[in-house]
Design a protein around this motif. Structure first.
Motif, PDB file in Angstrom:
ATOM      1  N   SER A  14      -2.419   3.319  13.509  1.00 43.71           N
ATOM      2  CA  SER A  14      -1.757   2.181  12.867  1.00 43.71           C
ATOM      3  C   SER A  14      -1.951   1.017  13.884  1.00 43.71           C
ATOM      4  CB  SER A  14      -0.192   2.683  12.867  1.00 43.71           C
ATOM      5  OG  SER A  14       0.736   1.860  12.608  1.00 43.71           O
ATOM      6  N   VAL A  15      -2.184   0.076  12.819  1.00 43.80           N
ATOM      7  CA  VAL A  15      -2.517  -1.458  13.900  1.00 43.80           C
ATOM      8  C   VAL A  15      -1.552  -2.478  13.134  1.00 43.80           C
ATOM      9  CG1 VAL A  15      -4.737  -0.687  13.765  1.00 43.80           C
ATOM     10  CG2 VAL A  15      -4.027  -2.079  11.774  1.00 43.80           C
ATOM     11  N   LEU A  38      -5.272   1.618  -0.327  1.00 42.23           N
ATOM     12  CA  LEU A  38      -3.840   2.054  -0.652  1.00 42.23           C
ATOM     13  C   LEU A  38      -2.609   1.212  -0.194  1.00 42.23           C
ATOM     14  CD1 LEU A  38      -2.205   4.301  -2.109  1.00 42.23           C
ATOM     15  CD2 LEU A  38      -2.230   5.361   0.105  1.00 42.23           C
ATOM     16  N   GLU A  39      -1.780   0.722  -1.199  1.00 41.84           N
ATOM     17  CA  GLU A  39      -0.669  -0.087  -0.651  1.00 41.84           C
ATOM     18  C   GLU A  39       0.703   0.951  -1.060  1.00 41.84           C
ATOM     19  OE1 GLU A  39      -0.247  -4.212  -1.081  1.00 41.84           O
ATOM     20  OE2 GLU A  39      -2.587  -4.331  -0.864  1.00 41.84           O
ATOM     21  N   TRP A  40       1.886   1.002  -0.464  1.00 41.36           N
ATOM     22  CA  TRP A  40       2.683   1.413  -1.142  1.00 41.36           C
ATOM     23  C   TRP A  40       4.151   0.721  -0.333  1.00 41.36           C
ATOM     24  CZ3 TRP A  40       0.605   4.134   2.785  1.00 41.36           C
ATOM     25  CH2 TRP A  40       1.391   4.600   3.850  1.00 41.36           C
ATOM     26  N   ALA A  56       6.762   0.954   3.986  1.00 48.52           N
ATOM     27  CA  ALA A  56       5.746  -0.142   3.110  1.00 48.52           C
ATOM     28  C   ALA A  56       4.678  -0.255   4.161  1.00 48.52           C
ATOM     29  CB  ALA A  56       6.413  -1.114   2.766  1.00 48.52           C
ATOM     30  N   ALA A  57       3.272  -0.021   3.429  1.00 48.70           N
ATOM     31  CA  ALA A  57       2.304   0.185   4.184  1.00 48.70           C
ATOM     32  C   ALA A  57       1.076  -0.252   3.336  1.00 48.70           C
ATOM     33  CB  ALA A  57       2.074   1.244   5.155  1.00 48.70           C
ATOM     34  N   VAL A  71      -6.831   3.780   8.339  1.00 47.23           N
ATOM     35  CA  VAL A  71      -6.175   2.666   9.120  1.00 47.23           C
ATOM     36  C   VAL A  71      -5.161   2.241   8.600  1.00 47.23           C
ATOM     37  CG1 VAL A  71      -6.686   0.640  10.388  1.00 47.23           C
ATOM     38  CG2 VAL A  71      -8.440   2.128  10.138  1.00 47.23           C
ATOM     39  N   PHE A  72      -4.034   2.161   8.967  1.00 47.45           N
ATOM     40  CA  PHE A  72      -2.660   1.847   8.292  1.00 47.45           C
ATOM     41  C   PHE A  72      -2.195   0.688   8.951  1.00 47.45           C
ATOM     42  CE2 PHE A  72      -2.604   6.544   7.853  1.00 47.45           C
ATOM     43  CZ  PHE A  72      -2.249   6.313   6.455  1.00 47.45           C
ATOM     44  N   GLU A  73      -1.446  -0.474   8.162  1.00 46.68           N
ATOM     45  CA  GLU A  73      -0.620  -1.591   8.753  1.00 46.68           C
ATOM     46  C   GLU A  73       0.816  -1.214   8.123  1.00 46.68           C
ATOM     47  OE1 GLU A  73       0.232  -6.334   9.022  1.00 46.68           O
ATOM     48  OE2 GLU A  73      -1.604  -5.441   7.789  1.00 46.68           O
ATOM     49  N   TYR A  74       1.622  -0.726   8.722  1.00 47.77           N
ATOM     50  CA  TYR A  74       3.054  -0.630   8.196  1.00 47.77           C
ATOM     51  C   TYR A  74       3.641  -1.972   8.170  1.00 47.77           C
ATOM     52  CZ  TYR A  74       2.794   4.351   7.917  1.00 47.77           C
ATOM     53  OH  TYR A  74       2.643   5.575   7.594  1.00 47.77           O
ATOM     54  N   LEU A  75       4.228  -2.256   7.104  1.00 45.28           N
ATOM     55  CA  LEU A  75       4.904  -3.478   6.854  1.00 45.28           C
ATOM     56  C   LEU A  75       6.597  -3.441   7.143  1.00 45.28           C
ATOM     57  CD1 LEU A  75       3.063  -4.759   3.850  1.00 45.28           C
ATOM     58  CD2 LEU A  75       2.607  -5.413   6.066  1.00 45.28           C
TER      59      LEU A  75
END
Length: 175
Positions: A14-15, A38-40, A56-57, A71-75
């Protein structure tokens, strides 16, 4: 009887900035992006899988030889800032290791890009035999722009550390 695990498919990280992470994993380290990103948000199934209601990421997956990094960016929910000096002694996954062809050249490229390296690789662990072949390994720990620890390793035949790649054959099977 075991559960039947056959290998490590991917490691998730996660970044706080997905665009900067793309530059790191794809442009600097040379990973190959695989599959569509991917986005959700508002997805109850994914919320249940990741254990984060209202998540949401955005993410991308990249390949390094025999394994993938997701690699994820959690919004939402946003994470508190990571301690950029978090010790590798803290419980949990401490680092990922990447086998590279030339650890000194990789080290120089990373330093030039502003990546923090704990110490230069000590090349005394690699022995050049009379026929020109090499044994042993050399490695060092580094931190990406977010503070995540990763290791770069140049590996030859060694009883302790097995290579996953060889210049003459490419990816090799685990033994």
């Amino acid at each position: 009887m075991t559960i039947g695990a056959r290998g490590i498919h991917h490691i998730g990280v996660s970044v706080p900035d997905l665009a900067l992470a793309r530059r790191f994993y794809l442009d600097l380290l040379g990973g190959t992006e695989v599959g569509p990103p991917l986005e959700w948000q508002d997805n109850s199934f994914i919320d249940a899988v990741v254990g984060l209601p209202g998540s949401a990421a955005r993410q991308f997956m990249c390949r390094f030889g025999n394994a993938y990094i997701e690699v994820f960016e959690y919004l939402a929910p946003r994470s508190d800032p990571q301690d950029p000096d978090r010790g590798v002694n803290i419980y949990g996954y401490t680092h990922i290791a990447l086998q590279v062809e030339d650890v000194l050249a990789c080290h120089e490229r990373l330093v030039a890009a502003g990546i923090r390296v704990h110490t230069p690789p000590a090349m005394g662990g690699i022995t050049v035999l009379p026929d020109g072949s090499k044994t042993g390994y050399a490695a060092t720990y580094c931190r990406d722009w977010f503070g995540n620890v990763f290791e770069i390793m140049e590996i030859y035949d060694d009883p302790q550390i097995r290579p996953v790649w060889r210049a003459d054959t490419g990816i090799i099977a685990a033994s």
